[in-house]
Design an enzyme around this catalytic site. Structure first.
Site, short mmCIF file in Angstrom:
data_model
loop_
_atom_site.label_atom_id
_atom_site.label_comp_id
_atom_site.label_asym_id
_atom_site.label_seq_id
_atom_site.Cartn_x
_atom_site.Cartn_y
_atom_site.Cartn_z
N LYS A 165 21.67 0.22 30.98
CA LYS A 165 20.95 1.40 31.44
C LYS A 165 19.55 1.31 31.88
CE LYS A 165 19.56 5.04 28.83
NZ LYS A 165 20.11 6.19 27.66
N THR A 188 21.18 15.92 26.78
CA THR A 188 21.55 16.58 28.24
C THR A 188 23.00 16.10 28.58
OG1 THR A 188 20.75 15.02 29.59
CG2 THR A 188 19.43 16.92 28.91
N ASP A 212 27.04 6.68 20.43
CA ASP A 212 25.71 7.04 20.77
C ASP A 212 25.02 7.58 19.66
OD1 ASP A 212 23.25 6.85 22.26
OD2 ASP A 212 23.87 7.92 23.93
N GLY A 256 5.33 34.93 14.12
CA GLY A 256 6.12 33.79 14.23
C GLY A 256 5.86 32.64 13.32
N GLU A 257 4.67 32.79 12.58
CA GLU A 257 4.44 32.01 11.28
C GLU A 257 5.52 31.87 10.34
OE1 GLU A 257 0.46 32.61 9.79
OE2 GLU A 257 -0.37 32.36 11.28
N ARG A 308 16.08 3.02 33.26
CA ARG A 308 15.26 4.33 33.59
C ARG A 308 14.60 4.08 34.96
NH1 ARG A 308 14.29 8.37 31.05
NH2 ARG A 308 15.56 7.86 29.15
C1 R5P Z 1 18.85 6.90 24.21
O1 R5P Z 1 18.08 6.08 24.12
C2 R5P Z 1 19.24 7.76 23.25
O2 R5P Z 1 20.25 6.87 22.57
C3 R5P Z 1 20.60 8.81 24.03
O3 R5P Z 1 21.51 7.84 24.80
C4 R5P Z 1 19.72 9.58 24.80
O4 R5P Z 1 18.69 10.14 24.20
C5 R5P Z 1 20.80 10.51 25.38
O5 R5P Z 1 20.31 11.58 26.14
P1 R5P Z 1 20.90 12.41 27.23
O6 R5P Z 1 22.15 12.95 26.50
O7 R5P Z 1 20.14 13.55 27.72
O8 R5P Z 1 21.42 11.43 28.32
#
Ligand code: R5P
Length: 330
Positions: free
Chosen positions: A214, A245, A240, A59-60, A216
């Protein structure tokens, strides 16, 4: 701001490709996005450098340059996209090979710069991986980085040497205008980190701007607490840097619908990381179109719109090589 055109073949003259040091531009690619490297080479009017980038049985990473680069101005194109560790290691090993082969300058073209989301400690005893990667690149002799839409612009400061950060905003604006998608639209930033990019897009298109708050609520979970700005009866254009995900986008779309936005959302992101449930999240019925650039290799069969970045990257390389301003491209 009116910049230089980014969509044309550069038609470089042989003498233009010679740096003041006398070296030629040489472009090599790892395995992360070879089609993009081929497209950049074509736009520059050069042949992609010949190199073997493969694996030993354990794998290297094994690299061998198959042509001399002594005294040349070498560009290594490699987005550090998933599998991130493999692609980062390929870039480091390639740079080591280039350094030991007596190149005049080593430039990394990292269209998507991974490990960027850990750009500060948010709790005690955490690493700052963006700085770690910048240090590794410096250690292997890289003199400059050309990249597209860093997760946070202050990451530029983690590098001791120059960083040319390009942006996909102009490509997005030209696409939206070209497709007639700006009528009754509002540009939406999915979080405070993207506000500047969203502001630039809204100003280019002369559209109103909204921001999603948003929050967390866990290591893998966020929620949108409220929408700042008027989105009722409008067509949202969410911009974005990364879709990983797709959770941020799905929650953002739901918050916009709750605030009265039309179920005709356009989602634009510079980097298609696309892991986990991304495809399901992007298949939300209120999403009309998803637009990415090709900084990360993306299968066209997935049905997303893909905007090419090769002309922009090639312009940047050409301008760096000939000591011209790169900021006109942004
Ligand atoms: C967050 O600060 C980034 O700008 C993206 O919004 C985020 O990383 C997207 O991640 P996901 O698609 O997992 O929600």
């Amino acid at each position: 701001m009116v910049g230089a055109p980014v969509g044309e073949h550069l038609g470089l003259e042989a003498k233009e490709l010679e740096h003041t040091s006398g070296g030629q531009v040489k472009l090599f690619s790892g395995n992360a996005n070879r089609p993009l490297a081929e497209a950049v080479a074509k736009a520059l009017g050069i042949r992609l450098g010949q190199a073997t980038v493969e694996r030993f049985p354990d794998g290297e990473v094994r690299v061998r340059l198959l042509e001399s680069i002594r005294g040349d101005d070498v560009y290594l194109l490699q987005p550090t996209a998933p599998p991130v560790n493999d692609h980062l290691m390929e870039l480091l090993v390639l740079a080591d090979a280039v350094r030991r082969s007596s190149a005049a300058r080593i430039n990394a073209v990292i269209p998507y710069f991974g490990y960027a989301r850990q750009d500060k400690q948010t709790q005690g005893r955490e690493p700052i991986t963006a700085r770690l990667v910048a240090g590794l690149l410096e250690h292997v002799g890289i003199h400059r980085v050309i990249t597209v839409d860093l997760h946070a612009p202050q990451i530029q400061g983690f590098f001791y040497y120059p960083v040319d950060e390009l942006s996909a905003v102009r490509l997005f604006a030209e696409y939206l205008e070209g497709q007639g998608l700006t009528e009754n639209a509002v540009v939406v930033s999915p979080d405070s980190g993207r506000a500047e990019q969203a502001r630039r897009l809204s100003e280019r298109l002369n559209l109103p701007l909204a921001l999603l708050a948003k929050r967390r609520i866990g290591p893998r979970e966020t929620q949108v607490s409220y929408v700042i700005g008027d989105v009722a009866g409008k067509r949202p254009i969410i911009i974005d840097d990364i879709i990983s995900t797709g959770g941020t986008i799905r929650r953002g779309v739901e918050a916009l619908l709750a605030a009265g936005a039309l179920p005709e959302v356009i989602v634009m992101a510079s980097h298609a990381v696309l892991v986990g449930n991304a495809r399901e999240n992007l298949a939300h019925p209120a999403i009309r179109e998803v637009v990415f650039t090709d900084t990360i290799a993306l299968n066209p069969a997935l049905g997303y719109t893909i905007l090419p970045t090769a002309p922009l990257l090639a312009q940047a390389i050409r301008r760096v090589h000939t000591n011209q301003s790169v900021s006109v491209l942004i």
